[in-house]
Design a protein around this motif. Structure first.
Motif, PDB file in Angstrom:
ATOM      1  N   LEU A  84      41.811  26.397  31.880  1.00  0.00           N
ATOM      2  CA  LEU A  84      41.233  25.237  32.562  1.00  0.00           C
ATOM      3  C   LEU A  84      40.624  24.277  31.545  1.00  0.00           C
ATOM      4  CD1 LEU A  84      40.450  23.661  35.069  1.00  0.00           C
ATOM      5  CD2 LEU A  84      38.449  25.167  35.305  1.00  0.00           C
ATOM      6  N   ARG A  85      39.909  24.812  30.580  1.00  0.00           N
ATOM      7  CA  ARG A  85      39.321  23.979  29.524  1.00  0.00           C
ATOM      8  C   ARG A  85      40.423  23.218  28.781  1.00  0.00           C
ATOM      9  NH1 ARG A  85      34.480  23.705  27.067  1.00  0.00           N
ATOM     10  NH2 ARG A  85      33.677  25.612  28.005  1.00  0.00           N
ATOM     11  N   ALA A  86      41.521  23.893  28.471  1.00  0.00           N
ATOM     12  CA  ALA A  86      42.634  23.264  27.751  1.00  0.00           C
ATOM     13  C   ALA A  86      43.295  22.172  28.591  1.00  0.00           C
ATOM     14  CB  ALA A  86      43.654  24.318  27.339  1.00  0.00           C
ATOM     15  N   ALA A  87      43.467  22.418  29.883  1.00  0.00           N
ATOM     16  CA  ALA A  87      44.089  21.416  30.759  1.00  0.00           C
ATOM     17  C   ALA A  87      43.226  20.163  30.839  1.00  0.00           C
ATOM     18  CB  ALA A  87      44.309  22.000  32.151  1.00  0.00           C
ATOM     19  N   LEU A  88      41.926  20.338  30.956  1.00  0.00           N
ATOM     20  CA  LEU A  88      41.036  19.177  31.021  1.00  0.00           C
ATOM     21  C   LEU A  88      41.006  18.441  29.684  1.00  0.00           C
ATOM     22  CD1 LEU A  88      38.188  20.735  33.162  1.00  0.00           C
ATOM     23  CD2 LEU A  88      39.743  18.891  33.852  1.00  0.00           C
ATOM     24  N   ARG A  89      40.987  19.187  28.586  1.00  0.00           N
ATOM     25  CA  ARG A  89      40.990  18.553  27.269  1.00  0.00           C
ATOM     26  C   ARG A  89      42.274  17.742  27.076  1.00  0.00           C
ATOM     27  NH1 ARG A  89      37.920  18.091  23.268  1.00  0.00           N
ATOM     28  NH2 ARG A  89      36.655  19.921  23.613  1.00  0.00           N
ATOM     29  N   ALA A  90      43.403  18.266  27.546  1.00  0.00           N
ATOM     30  CA  ALA A  90      44.678  17.540  27.444  1.00  0.00           C
ATOM     31  C   ALA A  90      44.622  16.224  28.215  1.00  0.00           C
ATOM     32  CB  ALA A  90      45.819  18.416  27.954  1.00  0.00           C
ATOM     33  N   ALA A  91      43.778  16.171  29.245  1.00  0.00           N
ATOM     34  CA  ALA A  91      43.605  14.950  30.035  1.00  0.00           C
ATOM     35  C   ALA A  91      42.522  14.045  29.443  1.00  0.00           C
ATOM     36  CB  ALA A  91      43.257  15.316  31.478  1.00  0.00           C
ATOM     37  N   GLY A  92      41.944  14.461  28.306  1.00  0.00           N
ATOM     38  CA  GLY A  92      40.919  13.644  27.661  1.00  0.00           C
ATOM     39  C   GLY A  92      39.509  13.884  28.174  1.00  0.00           C
ATOM     40  N   ILE A  93      39.311  15.011  28.862  1.00  0.00           N
ATOM     41  CA  ILE A  93      38.017  15.322  29.460  1.00  0.00           C
ATOM     42  C   ILE A  93      37.432  16.569  28.798  1.00  0.00           C
ATOM     43  CG2 ILE A  93      36.813  15.978  31.588  1.00  0.00           C
ATOM     44  CD1 ILE A  93      39.095  14.553  33.130  1.00  0.00           C
ATOM     45  N   THR A  94      36.191  16.465  28.339  1.00  0.00           N
ATOM     46  CA  THR A  94      35.471  17.610  27.794  1.00  0.00           C
ATOM     47  C   THR A  94      34.598  18.191  28.896  1.00  0.00           C
ATOM     48  OG1 THR A  94      35.418  16.641  25.594  1.00  0.00           O
ATOM     49  CG2 THR A  94      33.805  18.368  26.059  1.00  0.00           C
ATOM     50  N   VAL A  95      34.783  19.475  29.191  1.00  0.00           N
ATOM     51  CA  VAL A  95      34.003  20.116  30.248  1.00  0.00           C
ATOM     52  C   VAL A  95      32.832  20.856  29.620  1.00  0.00           C
ATOM     53  CG1 VAL A  95      35.475  22.190  30.306  1.00  0.00           C
ATOM     54  CG2 VAL A  95      34.098  21.593  32.291  1.00  0.00           C
ATOM     55  N   GLU A  96      31.661  20.694  30.249  1.00  0.00           N
ATOM     56  CA  GLU A  96      30.426  21.337  29.805  1.00  0.00           C
ATOM     57  C   GLU A  96      29.855  22.143  30.960  1.00  0.00           C
ATOM     58  OE1 GLU A  96      29.325  21.423  26.789  1.00  0.00           O
ATOM     59  OE2 GLU A  96      30.585  19.870  25.916  1.00  0.00           O
ATOM     60  N   PRO A  97      29.995  23.469  30.927  1.00  0.00           N
ATOM     61  CA  PRO A  97      29.441  24.285  32.010  1.00  0.00           C
ATOM     62  C   PRO A  97      27.938  24.488  31.840  1.00  0.00           C
ATOM     63  CG  PRO A  97      30.458  25.709  30.384  1.00  0.00           C
ATOM     64  CD  PRO A  97      30.711  24.282  29.938  1.00  0.00           C
ATOM     65  N   MET A  98      27.246  24.546  32.955  1.00  0.00           N
ATOM     66  CA  MET A  98      25.810  24.835  32.981  1.00  0.00           C
ATOM     67  C   MET A  98      25.435  25.215  34.403  1.00  0.00           C
ATOM     68  SD  MET A  98      24.522  20.903  32.283  1.00  0.00           S
ATOM     69  CE  MET A  98      25.519  20.800  30.817  1.00  0.00           C
ATOM     70  N   ASP A  99      24.216  25.680  34.607  1.00  0.00           N
ATOM     71  CA  ASP A  99      23.806  25.950  35.979  1.00  0.00           C
ATOM     72  C   ASP A  99      23.747  24.616  36.727  1.00  0.00           C
ATOM     73  OD1 ASP A  99      20.755  25.094  36.266  1.00  0.00           O
ATOM     74  OD2 ASP A  99      21.009  26.040  34.300  1.00  0.00           O
ATOM     75  N   THR A 100      23.822  24.666  38.036  1.00  0.00           N
ATOM     76  CA  THR A 100      23.889  23.439  38.828  1.00  0.00           C
ATOM     77  C   THR A 100      22.678  22.537  38.620  1.00  0.00           C
ATOM     78  OG1 THR A 100      25.383  24.373  40.474  1.00  0.00           O
ATOM     79  CG2 THR A 100      23.992  22.546  41.203  1.00  0.00           C
ATOM     80  N   GLY A 101      21.494  23.098  38.545  1.00  0.00           N
ATOM     81  CA  GLY A 101      20.302  22.272  38.312  1.00  0.00           C
ATOM     82  C   GLY A 101      20.374  21.534  36.989  1.00  0.00           C
TER      83      GLY A 101
END
Length: 124
Positions: A84-101
């Motif tokens: 999932l991280r790789a697919a988003l990066r390929a779309a130019g998006i960096t994903v940053e996981p954290m708790d919802t708050g």
């Protein structure tokens, strides 16, 4: 002295979260949401295991995709699967996981800085 961040015109912030939903730009949303600086929409996942590349179709079809995606994982942060991280990066998006708050608070800061950001928030 007012220390509230200045929010650029046309941008929204997360005012609150909990009890299974969010208050964003004065509107109460029940369940998980996908938040962009200028709009919010319901988001289907209720737990991290349900988050897939297809979950982000609304972002991937945008002409101007956000550069940063804050993923509010629920009560606790969890790693994003490598595919999932790789697919988003390929779309130019960096994903940053954290708790919802944390994702809500970080979204508000980045929006106030007029950054290219979106938040995918699992309700708590």
């Amino acid at each position: 002295m007012d220390i509230s961040p200045l929010i650029p015109a046309g941008r929204q912030i997360v005012k609150g979260y909990g009890d299974g939903g969010f208050t964003i730009a004065g509107i109460r949303w029940e369940g998980s949401v996908l938040v962009l600086p200028d709009r919010t929409q319901p988001w289907a996942p209720t737990e991290l295991a349900q988050v897939t590349e297809e979950s982000f179709a609304p972002l991937l079809t945008l002409a101007e995709r956000p550069r940063i995606l804050l993923l509010g994982c629920g009560l606790r942060m969890a790693p994003v699967p490598a595919a999932l991280r790789a697919a988003l990066r390929a779309a130019g998006i960096t994903v940053e996981p954290m708790d919802t708050g944390g994702a809500c608070r970080t979204f508000n800061v980045l929006v106030s800085e007029d950054r290219s950001v979106a938040a995918a928030l699992i309700a708590v």
